[in-house]
Design a protein around this motif. Sequence first.
Motif, PDB file in Angstrom:
ATOM      1  N   ALA A  44     -22.461  76.476 -55.382  1.00  0.00           N
ATOM      2  CA  ALA A  44     -23.124  76.217 -54.101  1.00  0.00           C
ATOM      3  C   ALA A  44     -22.346  76.860 -52.959  1.00  0.00           C
ATOM      4  N   LEU A  45     -21.021  76.727 -52.983  1.00  0.00           N
ATOM      5  CA  LEU A  45     -20.192  77.323 -51.941  1.00  0.00           C
ATOM      6  C   LEU A  45     -20.244  78.850 -52.005  1.00  0.00           C
ATOM      7  N   TRP A  46     -20.301  79.384 -53.206  1.00  0.00           N
ATOM      8  CA  TRP A  46     -20.389  80.837 -53.355  1.00  0.00           C
ATOM      9  C   TRP A  46     -21.711  81.359 -52.798  1.00  0.00           C
ATOM     10  N   LEU A  47     -22.810  80.663 -53.096  1.00  0.00           N
ATOM     11  CA  LEU A  47     -24.106  81.078 -52.572  1.00  0.00           C
ATOM     12  C   LEU A  47     -24.104  81.057 -51.046  1.00  0.00           C
ATOM     13  N   ALA A  48     -23.541  79.990 -50.476  1.00  0.00           N
ATOM     14  CA  ALA A  48     -23.462  79.905 -49.013  1.00  0.00           C
ATOM     15  C   ALA A  48     -22.645  81.054 -48.454  1.00  0.00           C
ATOM     16  N   THR A  49     -21.537  81.374 -49.112  1.00  0.00           N
ATOM     17  CA  THR A  49     -20.675  82.466 -48.652  1.00  0.00           C
ATOM     18  C   THR A  49     -21.388  83.809 -48.747  1.00  0.00           C
ATOM     19  N   GLU A  50     -22.076  84.041 -49.854  1.00  0.00           N
ATOM     20  CA  GLU A  50     -22.808  85.300 -50.026  1.00  0.00           C
ATOM     21  C   GLU A  50     -23.860  85.474 -48.928  1.00  0.00           C
ATOM     22  N   LEU A  51     -24.555  84.409 -48.601  1.00  0.00           N
ATOM     23  CA  LEU A  51     -25.566  84.500 -47.547  1.00  0.00           C
ATOM     24  C   LEU A  51     -24.927  84.804 -46.194  1.00  0.00           C
ATOM     25  N   LEU A  52     -23.816  84.130 -45.910  1.00  0.00           N
ATOM     26  CA  LEU A  52     -23.185  84.253 -44.600  1.00  0.00           C
ATOM     27  C   LEU A  52     -22.472  85.589 -44.402  1.00  0.00           C
ATOM     28  N   THR A  53     -22.073  86.225 -45.488  1.00  0.00           N
ATOM     29  CA  THR A  53     -21.305  87.463 -45.361  1.00  0.00           C
ATOM     30  C   THR A  53     -22.156  88.713 -45.521  1.00  0.00           C
ATOM     31  N   ARG A  54     -23.467  88.584 -45.396  1.00  0.00           N
ATOM     32  CA  ARG A  54     -24.304  89.788 -45.402  1.00  0.00           C
ATOM     33  C   ARG A  54     -23.975  90.665 -44.196  1.00  0.00           C
ATOM     34  N   ASN A  55     -23.569  90.018 -43.124  1.00  0.00           N
ATOM     35  CA  ASN A  55     -23.042  90.714 -41.955  1.00  0.00           C
ATOM     36  C   ASN A  55     -21.576  90.315 -41.808  1.00  0.00           C
ATOM     37  N   PRO A  56     -20.776  91.076 -41.079  1.00  0.00           N
ATOM     38  CA  PRO A  56     -19.363  90.699 -40.887  1.00  0.00           C
ATOM     39  C   PRO A  56     -19.251  89.249 -40.409  1.00  0.00           C
ATOM     40  N   LEU A  57     -18.328  88.510 -41.015  1.00  0.00           N
ATOM     41  CA  LEU A  57     -18.223  87.076 -40.747  1.00  0.00           C
ATOM     42  C   LEU A  57     -16.806  86.687 -40.375  1.00  0.00           C
ATOM     43  N   LYS A  58     -16.677  85.894 -39.318  1.00  0.00           N
ATOM     44  CA  LYS A  58     -15.407  85.271 -38.955  1.00  0.00           C
ATOM     45  C   LYS A  58     -15.495  83.809 -39.346  1.00  0.00           C
ATOM     46  N   ALA A  59     -14.692  83.414 -40.322  1.00  0.00           N
ATOM     47  CA  ALA A  59     -14.774  82.069 -40.881  1.00  0.00           C
ATOM     48  C   ALA A  59     -13.473  81.308 -40.674  1.00  0.00           C
ATOM     49  N   VAL A  60     -13.592  79.992 -40.627  1.00  0.00           N
ATOM     50  CA  VAL A  60     -12.445  79.102 -40.505  1.00  0.00           C
ATOM     51  C   VAL A  60     -12.391  78.193 -41.729  1.00  0.00           C
ATOM     52  N   CYS A  61     -11.193  78.039 -42.297  1.00  0.00           N
ATOM     53  CA  CYS A  61     -10.947  77.105 -43.387  1.00  0.00           C
ATOM     54  C   CYS A  61      -9.813  76.165 -42.984  1.00  0.00           C
ATOM     55  N   GLU A  62      -9.699  75.057 -43.709  1.00  0.00           N
ATOM     56  CA  GLU A  62      -8.649  74.082 -43.435  1.00  0.00           C
ATOM     57  C   GLU A  62      -7.322  74.531 -44.047  1.00  0.00           C
ATOM     58  N   ASN A  63      -6.226  74.109 -43.417  1.00  0.00           N
ATOM     59  CA  ASN A  63      -4.887  74.384 -43.935  1.00  0.00           C
ATOM     60  C   ASN A  63      -4.032  73.111 -43.835  1.00  0.00           C
ATOM     61  N   PRO A  64      -3.604  72.550 -44.996  1.00  0.00           N
ATOM     62  CA  PRO A  64      -3.924  72.990 -46.347  1.00  0.00           C
ATOM     63  C   PRO A  64      -5.403  72.770 -46.642  1.00  0.00           C
ATOM     64  N   GLY A  65      -5.876  73.405 -47.688  1.00  0.00           N
ATOM     65  CA  GLY A  65      -7.278  73.287 -48.036  1.00  0.00           C
ATOM     66  C   GLY A  65      -7.523  73.770 -49.448  1.00  0.00           C
ATOM     67  N   TYR A  66      -8.756  73.617 -49.881  1.00  0.00           N
ATOM     68  CA  TYR A  66      -9.139  74.047 -51.217  1.00  0.00           C
ATOM     69  C   TYR A  66      -8.975  75.566 -51.310  1.00  0.00           C
ATOM     70  N   PRO A  67      -8.076  76.064 -52.137  1.00  0.00           N
ATOM     71  CA  PRO A  67      -7.736  77.498 -52.110  1.00  0.00           C
ATOM     72  C   PRO A  67      -8.878  78.426 -52.485  1.00  0.00           C
ATOM     73  N   ASP A  68      -9.776  77.988 -53.364  1.00  0.00           N
ATOM     74  CA  ASP A  68     -10.852  78.873 -53.799  1.00  0.00           C
ATOM     75  C   ASP A  68     -11.851  79.170 -52.690  1.00  0.00           C
ATOM     76  N   THR A  69     -11.953  78.276 -51.697  1.00  0.00           N
ATOM     77  CA  THR A  69     -12.884  78.519 -50.604  1.00  0.00           C
ATOM     78  C   THR A  69     -12.451  79.740 -49.796  1.00  0.00           C
ATOM     79  N   ALA A  70     -11.202  79.754 -49.370  1.00  0.00           N
ATOM     80  CA  ALA A  70     -10.698  80.895 -48.597  1.00  0.00           C
ATOM     81  C   ALA A  70     -10.723  82.166 -49.431  1.00  0.00           C
ATOM     82  N   GLN A  71     -10.395  82.042 -50.728  1.00  0.00           N
ATOM     83  CA  GLN A  71     -10.383  83.223 -51.582  1.00  0.00           C
ATOM     84  C   GLN A  71     -11.786  83.805 -51.745  1.00  0.00           C
TER      85      GLN A  71
END
Length: 493
Positions: free
Chosen positions: A207-234
Amino acid sequence: MAKPRIAADVFFLDRNSKRPLQTQIRETVIASILSKQAMPGSLMPSSRKLADHLGVARMTVTLAFQDLVDQGFLETKDRSGYLVVDNGAVPQLPKGNVADVANTSTVWKNVLSENLAERRRIIKPADWRSMPYPFVFGEMDSSLFKHTAWRECARQAMGKRDFELMASNEATDDPLLVDYILARMLPRRGITARREQILITVGAQNALWLATELLTRNPLKAVCENPGYPDTAQTLRWCGAEVTTVDVDQYGLPPNNIPAGTQAVFVTPSHHAPTGATLSRERRIRLLEQARDNDFVIVEDDYEFEMSFIEPPSPALKAIDKDECVLYAGSFSKALFPGLRLGYLVGPERVIAEAKELRSMMLRHPPGHLQRTAAYFLAQGHYDLLIRDMRREFAKRRTAAVDALKGTVLETAGAAKFGGTSLWIKAPDGTDTEILAQELLSDGVVIEPGAPFFSGDNQPNEYFRLGYSSIPVNRIAKGIRIIADKFTGASTP
């Protein structure tokens, strides 16, 4: 001409395996045929000789051979025994020699995004289940799972009535499973949705990958938590996003620290990964206001909300979203079993329609039989009883862990107020928990170093996650004592 006979010592059994001996015999015979150790026309060793070699009853071998006759791998000849059949299943082409391949291409250097060996990852030892003190996160305790109920639901899902749904190639979601999510799962989180706003996924990660794929069709500036789930930022970085991390505190992500120009924020508001902190209501309101005013998307990863045995979890961020800014990712994997890989994405209808198209290009749809089995398990009440049992057991384990930590040099740096299945622990300053984790393996203790959760340089190394979903309650105290004794030099009896 006499037929060549295959030697009995070609075949073997794994005595440490829990799988039936008859099944193992069938599989090792098939493997020998497909690998051309046993050529068509060859005679199998006699059932008596093979039984003596393997140390099993002769009848076990005979039944295995007969099953292989029924499958078409063997045939019987009068006074000769069992012969390997030329049934077309044996590969006819010779295997290539990998050693002869010259690695001269440079094209992959422009494709691969990083050196995976340098990436800090959460890796569990392959044999963690055999360890006496497995403080791992995200794994199930099979003693709590309703195996008989799941098997019966799987049998029902294989019935003729459900076969067309299971066998279909249409990119559709199981209506029974979707109805359960609408009627039972989402209301528990305060969320109201329509069928068109839900997409079944292969776990929350998908689900997170699908959301990311949709959002990154155009250049994207994203924010993640630190510390946070590492696979999200990756995931975001692999999809080409520019990622900024914002430090969290005991109240979760501070919305005022989100930089200008942000287009997407990925959060775990109800149960921060890994500290367990809950985003305060004031911050939730502020985050939604910023999303509305600054026109950015919030992707909410809402995991483990079912494990609320202390107090009810906070409503999901999606529940108070009035402007359709939030995409919500949920999962059954944590509560049922990780290998299930079933989750769901909830969002605006037009976004879910687009995500469904994207999913159909990646994997068509999650397996129909798995969806229907889960739907029966949920609809027939087995899931609710399982959650009840897990809450009761995990409450005992959490209490045991908290009590065992008292008076030690280990500090509880974070824990979900409502319950959960882990504690976020801080070791004494200067500790490298990656080294500590390696040292503890020789004592049969498995912990998860905290370094992979942090982004940037010069991040702390003294944190680790202490999961208690997979360790019996009567081993928790001793396991924690072994960890604490590493800092005192004491010897654990």
